[in-house]
Scaffold this active site. Sequence first.
Site, mmCIF file in Angstrom:
data_model
loop_
_atom_site.group_PDB
_atom_site.id
_atom_site.type_symbol
_atom_site.label_atom_id
_atom_site.label_comp_id
_atom_site.label_asym_id
_atom_site.label_seq_id
_atom_site.Cartn_x
_atom_site.Cartn_y
_atom_site.Cartn_z
ATOM 1 N N ASN A 12 0.868 -1.225 0.020
ATOM 2 C CA ASN A 12 -0.065 0.117 0.002
ATOM 3 C C ASN A 12 0.855 1.091 0.137
ATOM 4 O O ASN A 12 1.428 1.464 1.202
ATOM 5 C CB ASN A 12 -0.943 -0.159 1.237
ATOM 6 C CG ASN A 12 -1.676 1.124 1.259
ATOM 7 O OD1 ASN A 12 -1.807 2.041 0.492
ATOM 8 N ND2 ASN A 12 -2.340 1.351 2.624
ATOM 9 N N LYS A 14 0.174 4.190 0.000
ATOM 10 C CA LYS A 14 -0.245 5.489 0.480
ATOM 11 C C LYS A 14 -0.157 6.542 -0.444
ATOM 12 O O LYS A 14 -0.319 6.355 -1.620
ATOM 13 C CB LYS A 14 0.110 5.529 1.915
ATOM 14 C CG LYS A 14 -0.169 4.374 2.601
ATOM 15 C CD LYS A 14 -0.014 4.568 4.114
ATOM 16 C CE LYS A 14 -0.105 3.208 4.779
ATOM 17 N NZ LYS A 14 -0.078 3.298 6.259
ATOM 18 N N HIS A 99 -9.352 1.145 5.124
ATOM 19 C CA HIS A 99 -8.240 1.458 5.790
ATOM 20 C C HIS A 99 -8.520 2.477 6.970
ATOM 21 O O HIS A 99 -9.263 3.497 6.915
ATOM 22 C CB HIS A 99 -7.229 2.197 4.994
ATOM 23 C CG HIS A 99 -5.675 2.038 5.599
ATOM 24 N ND1 HIS A 99 -5.154 2.861 6.198
ATOM 25 C CD2 HIS A 99 -4.914 1.174 5.233
ATOM 26 C CE1 HIS A 99 -4.050 2.566 6.461
ATOM 27 N NE2 HIS A 99 -3.783 1.420 5.902
ATOM 28 N N GLU A 101 -6.712 4.864 8.119
ATOM 29 C CA GLU A 101 -6.415 6.258 7.852
ATOM 30 C C GLU A 101 -7.687 6.705 7.180
ATOM 31 O O GLU A 101 -8.119 7.816 7.605
ATOM 32 C CB GLU A 101 -5.307 6.369 7.086
ATOM 33 C CG GLU A 101 -4.223 5.890 7.688
ATOM 34 C CD GLU A 101 -2.884 5.546 7.012
ATOM 35 O OE1 GLU A 101 -2.920 5.584 5.674
ATOM 36 O OE2 GLU A 101 -1.912 4.841 7.649
ATOM 37 N N GLU A 171 -5.285 -4.469 10.692
ATOM 38 C CA GLU A 171 -4.134 -3.614 10.817
ATOM 39 C C GLU A 171 -4.355 -2.973 12.099
ATOM 40 O O GLU A 171 -5.182 -2.084 12.054
ATOM 41 C CB GLU A 171 -4.079 -2.601 9.632
ATOM 42 C CG GLU A 171 -3.707 -3.349 8.312
ATOM 43 C CD GLU A 171 -3.298 -2.369 7.485
ATOM 44 O OE1 GLU A 171 -2.245 -2.629 6.976
ATOM 45 O OE2 GLU A 171 -3.829 -1.268 7.175
ATOM 46 N N GLY A 177 2.833 2.168 10.493
ATOM 47 C CA GLY A 177 3.965 3.537 10.578
ATOM 48 C C GLY A 177 4.540 3.956 11.714
ATOM 49 O O GLY A 177 5.379 4.680 11.883
ATOM 50 N N SER A 215 3.675 -2.214 10.213
ATOM 51 C CA SER A 215 5.149 -2.283 10.685
ATOM 52 C C SER A 215 5.770 -3.784 10.360
ATOM 53 O O SER A 215 6.498 -4.280 10.719
ATOM 54 C CB SER A 215 5.604 -1.929 11.910
ATOM 55 O OG SER A 215 5.219 -0.509 12.187
#
Length: 259
Positions: A12, A14, A99, A101, A171, A177, A215
């Site tokens: 991904n 991003k 996701h 985010e 996730e 991250g 990660s």
Amino acid sequence: MLKQRVRLVVGNWKMHGRLAGNAALLQMTAQGAAALSGSVQVGLCVPCPYLAQAQSLLEGSRVAWGVQDISAYTTGAYTGEVAAEMALEFGASLAIVGHSERRAYHRESIELVALKTGQALAAGLTPIVCVGETLAEREAGLTQQVVGAQLGGVLDKLSVEAAARIVVAYEPVWAIGTGKSATAVEAQEVHAFLRGLLRAKDPIVARVPLLYGGSVKPENARELFLQADIDGGLIGGASLKGEEFLAICKAADRAGAEQ
Ligand code: 13P
């Protein structure tokens, strides 16, 4: 648990990339994937403006490509949105939906994620449905409740046949991250719970690939991928570095061959 589990590693990107740098990364990934034994499938979800570039450089390779989000609607006055059918026109086969985010920064609800999943399936894209708890939720002992509601909200809206065509990615928000991956044991525990929810829908649905994201690096990939219910990974930062991403794909390939 399941014999011959499908291993899947999806990058991904991003909101990263520029035409010049992408070309080298796409070519390197395509070449690296050609050397894998075939126990793993590889994909890359790129920003929409780069779909045509992904198509031109990945077509004919063993790497699939796709988008990081799609609209909940088919067509119409939805400024800024990208329809599943549009991604399909550029050869996409994957669409990340829900996701964390997008759930956090764009306030995407469980209902909206279910609609997006339906749109992806209707267009013939494979939706990668993301679920995951925040650190506060984990510390409050709410992990199963949170991920259960996120996955359940999608499964409830799908027929067994449709549900069997999704991919699920666990996730944990606190691992994305941050460099702080869930341990293989922590991840497996949640994956086993998610597998139970899929099985409760139907034994056929229990076979959908369950990816771990947060990660993942070459150093921790092998241990994660050897867990009974971890079928691969959704890779953020490391997918922007060709060598690291390919090392993760190799770890999944080997785990697939070993089990
Ligand atoms: P990182 O691998 O950078 O933690 O990101 C994970 C992720 O969000 C993939 O969708």
